[in-house]
Enzyme design. Structure first.
Site, PDB file in Angstrom:
ATOM      1  N   HIS A  98      11.834  11.637   0.862  1.00  0.00           N
ATOM      2  CA  HIS A  98      11.940  10.552   1.882  1.00  0.00           C
ATOM      3  C   HIS A  98      13.200   9.756   0.588  1.00  0.00           C
ATOM      4  CE1 HIS A  98      10.607   6.369   2.199  1.00  0.00           C
ATOM      5  NE2 HIS A  98      10.221   6.506   3.359  1.00  0.00           N
ATOM      6  N   GLU A 100      12.860   7.076  -0.460  1.00  0.00           N
ATOM      7  CA  GLU A 100      12.698   5.984  -1.995  1.00  0.00           C
ATOM      8  C   GLU A 100      12.456   7.022  -2.729  1.00  0.00           C
ATOM      9  OE1 GLU A 100       9.065   4.602  -0.236  1.00  0.00           O
ATOM     10  OE2 GLU A 100      10.306   2.850   1.013  1.00  0.00           O
ATOM     11  N   GLY A 176      11.421  -1.003   5.887  1.00  0.00           N
ATOM     12  CA  GLY A 176      10.644  -2.208   5.316  1.00  0.00           C
ATOM     13  C   GLY A 176      11.493  -3.301   5.474  1.00  0.00           C
ATOM     14  N   SER A 216      11.265   0.496  10.011  1.00  0.00           N
ATOM     15  CA  SER A 216      10.445  -0.612  10.552  1.00  0.00           C
ATOM     16  C   SER A 216       9.993  -0.606  12.457  1.00  0.00           C
ATOM     17  CB  SER A 216      11.433  -2.023  10.421  1.00  0.00           C
ATOM     18  OG  SER A 216      12.449  -1.642   9.234  1.00  0.00           O
TER      19      SER A 216
HETATM   20  P1  PGA Z   1       9.120   1.637   7.303  1.00  0.00           P
HETATM   21  O1  PGA Z   1       8.957   2.853   6.554  1.00  0.00           O
HETATM   22  O2  PGA Z   1       8.347   1.757   9.016  1.00  0.00           O
HETATM   23  O3  PGA Z   1       8.030   0.541   6.390  1.00  0.00           O
HETATM   24  O4  PGA Z   1      10.231   0.553   7.486  1.00  0.00           O
HETATM   25  C1  PGA Z   1       9.429   3.589   7.019  1.00  0.00           C
HETATM   26  C2  PGA Z   1       9.133   5.223   6.010  1.00  0.00           C
HETATM   27  O5  PGA Z   1       9.741   4.200   4.444  1.00  0.00           O
HETATM   28  O6  PGA Z   1       8.784   5.920   6.706  1.00  0.00           O
END
Ligand code: PGA
Length: 253
Positions: A98, A100, A176, A216
């Site tokens: 991911h 992140e 996000g 999103s």
């Molecule tokens: P989000 O996150 O739907 O809040 O944009 C998606 C993700 O990080 O898998």
């Protein structure tokens, strides 16, 4: 026919009780309202996994996933969770790479290749995430970046293992932020990903691999995204934290 999958990535959200409650609500709404053959993956924090497993016994279309795993098999690695442990509490999937994890925990394609290998060894299906930052998109190196994320972590796999991989395309600038890729932008990249997988692993394999879009995704844009020929589902963050919005996304199929 490739699987349609909507996966909910809760990230670091929900206390234990809140998490169990959310799963119960998802199960109820799925049973009442979802008519399509869409698989759901719930990826809560690690501590919830063991208690969620029995809740899913009667729900063959809902599977359990983890958000990360160690690249090591076992031993003195304080704080880490192995793929064998994840399998032992009922996980069938694990999210790997991911953005992140890449961004905040410095995970590289080389490390992710090791995580992919150990996940497959323990019969977990990796949901392998790729995606570009806004700078990378604007620099014109977009396709190069995605191709190297795929090749460096996946191209060493034999075909029978590659078949188990789910790919998630998540543009970093859309995660996000409320700013989703347009369905045309997403389709363009999904088509490209399928094409390069076909070049490496053959058309038949590429046709059968599920490629999810993330960034999103909300109930009001899911239908249009999921109607694109190379988009086989979604990886959902924020909107997966509420049963109503999550199930409305699942119903986008
Ligand atoms: P989000 O996150 O739907 O809040 O944009 C998606 C993700 O990080 O898998």
């Amino acid at each position: 026919m490739r699987k349609k999958i909507v996966a909910g990535n809760w990230k670091m959200n929900k206390s234990f009780d809140e998490g169990i409650q959310l799963v119960k609500e998802i199960i109820e709404l799925y049973a009442q309202e979802v008519k399509s053959q869409t698989y759901v993956v719930i990826a809560p924090p690690y501590i919830h996994l063991h208690k969620i497993q029995p809740l899913l016994f009667d729900m063959p279309m809902i599977a359990l996933g983890a958000q990360n795993c160690s690249e090591m098999s076992s031993g003195a690695y304080t704080g880490e969770i192995s793929t064998a442990m994840l399998k032992s509490v009922g996980c069938d999937y694990v999210i790997i790479g991911h953005s992140e994890r890449r961004q905040y925990f410095n995970e590289t394609n080389d490390l992710l290749a090791k995580k992919i290998d150990i996940a497959l060894t323990n019969l977990l299906q990796p949901i392998y995430c790729v995606g570009e930052t806004l700078d990378e998109r604007n620099s014109g190196k977009l396709f190069e970046i995605i191709e190297s994320q795929l090749s460096e972590a996946l191209y060493h796999l034999p075909s029978e293992n590659m078949r188990q991989v789910v790919v998630a395309y998540e543009p970093v600038w859309a995660i996000g932020t409320g700013q989703t890729a347009s369905s045309a932008q997403a389709q363009e990249m999904h088509g490209f990903i399928r094409k390069i997988i076909a070049k490496k692993f053959g058309d038949e394999l590429a046709e059968n691999i599920s490629i999810l879009y993330g960034g999103s995704v909300k109930p009001d844009n899911a239908k249009e995204l999921f109607s694109q020929p190379d988009i086989d589902g979604g990886l959902i963050g924020g909107a997966a934290l509420q049963a109503r919005s999550f199930i409305d996304i699942v119903k986008g199929f």
